[in-house]
Design an enzyme around this catalytic site. Structure first.
Site, PDB file in Angstrom:
ATOM      1  N   TYR A 143       0.846  -1.201   0.000  1.00 24.04           N
ATOM      2  CA  TYR A 143       0.000   0.000   0.000  1.00 24.04           C
ATOM      3  C   TYR A 143       0.882   1.253   0.000  1.00 24.04           C
ATOM      4  O   TYR A 143       0.700   2.156  -0.815  1.00 24.04           O
ATOM      5  CB  TYR A 143      -0.887  -0.030   1.244  1.00 24.04           C
ATOM      6  CG  TYR A 143      -1.899   1.080   1.336  1.00 24.04           C
ATOM      7  CD1 TYR A 143      -2.929   1.186   0.415  1.00 24.04           C
ATOM      8  CD2 TYR A 143      -1.852   2.019   2.376  1.00 24.04           C
ATOM      9  CE1 TYR A 143      -3.884   2.197   0.518  1.00 24.04           C
ATOM     10  CE2 TYR A 143      -2.798   3.024   2.483  1.00 24.04           C
ATOM     11  CZ  TYR A 143      -3.809   3.099   1.555  1.00 24.04           C
ATOM     12  OH  TYR A 143      -4.758   4.099   1.657  1.00 24.04           O
ATOM     13  N   LYS A 147       1.487   4.167  -2.810  1.00 22.10           N
ATOM     14  CA  LYS A 147       1.171   5.573  -2.504  1.00 22.10           C
ATOM     15  C   LYS A 147       2.371   6.489  -2.792  1.00 22.10           C
ATOM     16  O   LYS A 147       2.213   7.549  -3.401  1.00 22.10           O
ATOM     17  CB  LYS A 147       0.706   5.714  -1.049  1.00 22.10           C
ATOM     18  CG  LYS A 147      -0.678   5.135  -0.794  1.00 22.10           C
ATOM     19  CD  LYS A 147      -1.735   5.823  -1.638  1.00 22.10           C
ATOM     20  CE  LYS A 147      -3.110   5.268  -1.452  1.00 22.10           C
ATOM     21  NZ  LYS A 147      -4.075   5.733  -2.464  1.00 22.10           N
TER      22      LYS A 147
END
Ligand code: AKB
Length: 318
Positions: A143, A147
Site C-alpha cells: 500500500y 502511494k
C-alpha cells in the site's frame, strides 16, 4: 471543476464525495464511475449519471471522459493497506497501473486529477511525531509503495506534461455512510458501529498505538478545496500532509464512554494490522497545507464522536 468523473464512486470516500459534488455542481455534471459488482444504488444512482469505469481499463476511462466532457477526475480506486498486503500484485495493478491509465487519459484530454495518498506512504524510518511534509518515506507495505510511487508519478506528469495533479495524504477516515474495507485504521470506524449497536468491541490494534484520523466531512472538504485552490500558491502538489486528530484505542474508547458509560472493549491484536500501524506516523504536521491552500479541520474527537453515535444509533434504531 465543471464536469467530474469519480472513479471508485461506491467506496467509502466516493459514495459521499459524489453526492457532495452533485450538491455543489449539479447532479448531471458528476459521473459516478463504478465496477461491476459495486453498482451505485438509491440516491447515488438516481441523482446523476453512472458509467462502468474499471481503472485497469484505459479505454473505459477515455470513453467516459470523452462522453461527458470531463475536466476533472477523482481517482479513488485502491486496495486499502491490510488487503493490499494479502494481494500485493492486484494492489499494484490498481494503485499504480490504474493511476498510470488515469494520468495518460488526463494528459491527452487535459483533465485535472485528484489521487489520494495516505499516512500509509510513510514507513519505519519516518520521524513519528509531527511528521514533516518533506521527509523520508521508505514504506515496507505494498500500500505504501503504491502511494509513494503514485505521488512521484503524479508530480512527474505535472512537471513533464503540465497535467494538473493534486493530492492529500489522508489519515484514517471515519464515516457512517459506507464502511471502509481492509484498512489498518478501520478499527476507529468499527468501534462506533459496535457502540451504536450496543455490542462489546474487539479491538485489533494495541493500546498506545497512535495514528492520525479524520472525520469524513473534513476529508471531503479537503478533497474539494485542494482542487478549487489557487495553484499559484502551491509549493507542493503530490501530496500534502493534512491532519485533524491523533489518538490510540484507549482514547477513542474513553471518548465513546463519555457518551455511553456502559460500552465495553477488549483487545485481540491482529499482528498484520499492528505491524502496519507501528510503521506509520503518530501524527502529521500539516503546516504546508494550511499555508499553501488554507486547509483547516473543523471536527475534533468530541464533535466527531457525538455525530457518529447519533447517526449510527438512528440507523440501528437504538
Ligand atoms: C488504511 O488504513 O489502509 C487507510 C489509510 C490510512 O490509508 N485507511
Amino acid at each position: 471543476m465543471k464536469n467530474v468523473l469519480i472513479i471508485g464512486s461506491t467506496g467509502q470516500i466516493g459514495s459521499e464525495l459524489t453526492m457532495k459534488l452533485r450538491g455543489i455542481y449539479g447532479g448531471a455534471n458528476i459521473v459516478a464511475g463504478y465496477i461491476p459488482g459495486a453498482e451505485p444504488k438509491g440516491e447515488l444512482l438516481e441523482s446523476g449519471p453512472a458509467e462502468i469505469v474499471d481503472i485497469t481499463n484505459v479505454q473505459q476511462i477515455a470513453d467516459a471522459v470523452e462522453k461527458y466532457h470531463i475536466d476533472t477526475i477523482y481517482n479513488l480506486a485502491a486496495l486499502l493497506s491490510a488487503v493490499a498486503e494479502a494481494k500485493p500484485q492486484l494492489a499494484w495493478k490498481i494503485g499504480l497501473g490504474g493511476l498510470f491509465n488515469v494520468l495518460e487519459v488526463a494528459r491527452e484530454k487535459k483533465c485535472a486529477v485528484f489521487t489520494p495518498s495516505s499516512i500509509g506512504s510513510f514507513g519505519d524510518d519516518t520521524p513519528k511525531d509531527k511528521t514533516p511534509q518533506d521527509t523520508i518515506h521508505n514504506p515496507h507495505t505494498m500500500y505504501g509503495v503504491t502511494k509513494v510511487s503514485g505521488e512521484l508519478l503524479s508530480d512527474y506528469y505535472f512537471y513533464r506534461f503540465g497535467v494538473d495533479t493534486r493530492s492529500v495524504r489522508f489519515p484514517g477516515l471515519i464515516s457512517y455512510v459506507t464502511p471502509p474495507g481492509g484498512g489498518t485504521t478501520d478499527y476507529a470506524v468499527d468501534i462506533y458501529y459496535a457502540a451504536a449497536k450496543g455490542e462489546k468491541f474487539i479491538c485489533p490494534i494495541a493500546a498506545g498505538t497512535f495514528m492520525d484520523m479524520m472525520y469524513m466531512p473534513d476529508a471531503l472538504r479537503a478533497a474539494i478545496e485542494i482542487m478549487e485552490a489557487d495553484p499559484t500558491k502551491f509549493i507542493h502538489r503530490n501530496s500534502f500532509n493534512i491532519a485533524s486528530m491523533s489518538f490510540d484505542p484507549e482514547i477513542i474508547y474513553n471518548n465513546i464512554r463519555k457518551f455511553m458509560p456502559d460500552f465495553q472493549m477488549e483487545y485481540q491484536v491482529d499482528p498484520l494490522r499492528q505491524k502496519i500501524a507501528d510503521s506509520w506516523p503518530n501524527s502529521l504536521d500539516d503546516t504546508c497545507a494550511r499555508n499553501e491552500w488554507g486547509w483547516k479541520p473543523e471536527y475534533d474527537l468530541d464533535t466527531m464522536t457525538k455525530d457518529m453515535l447519533a447517526r449510527l444509533k438512528e440507523r440501528f434504531g437504538k
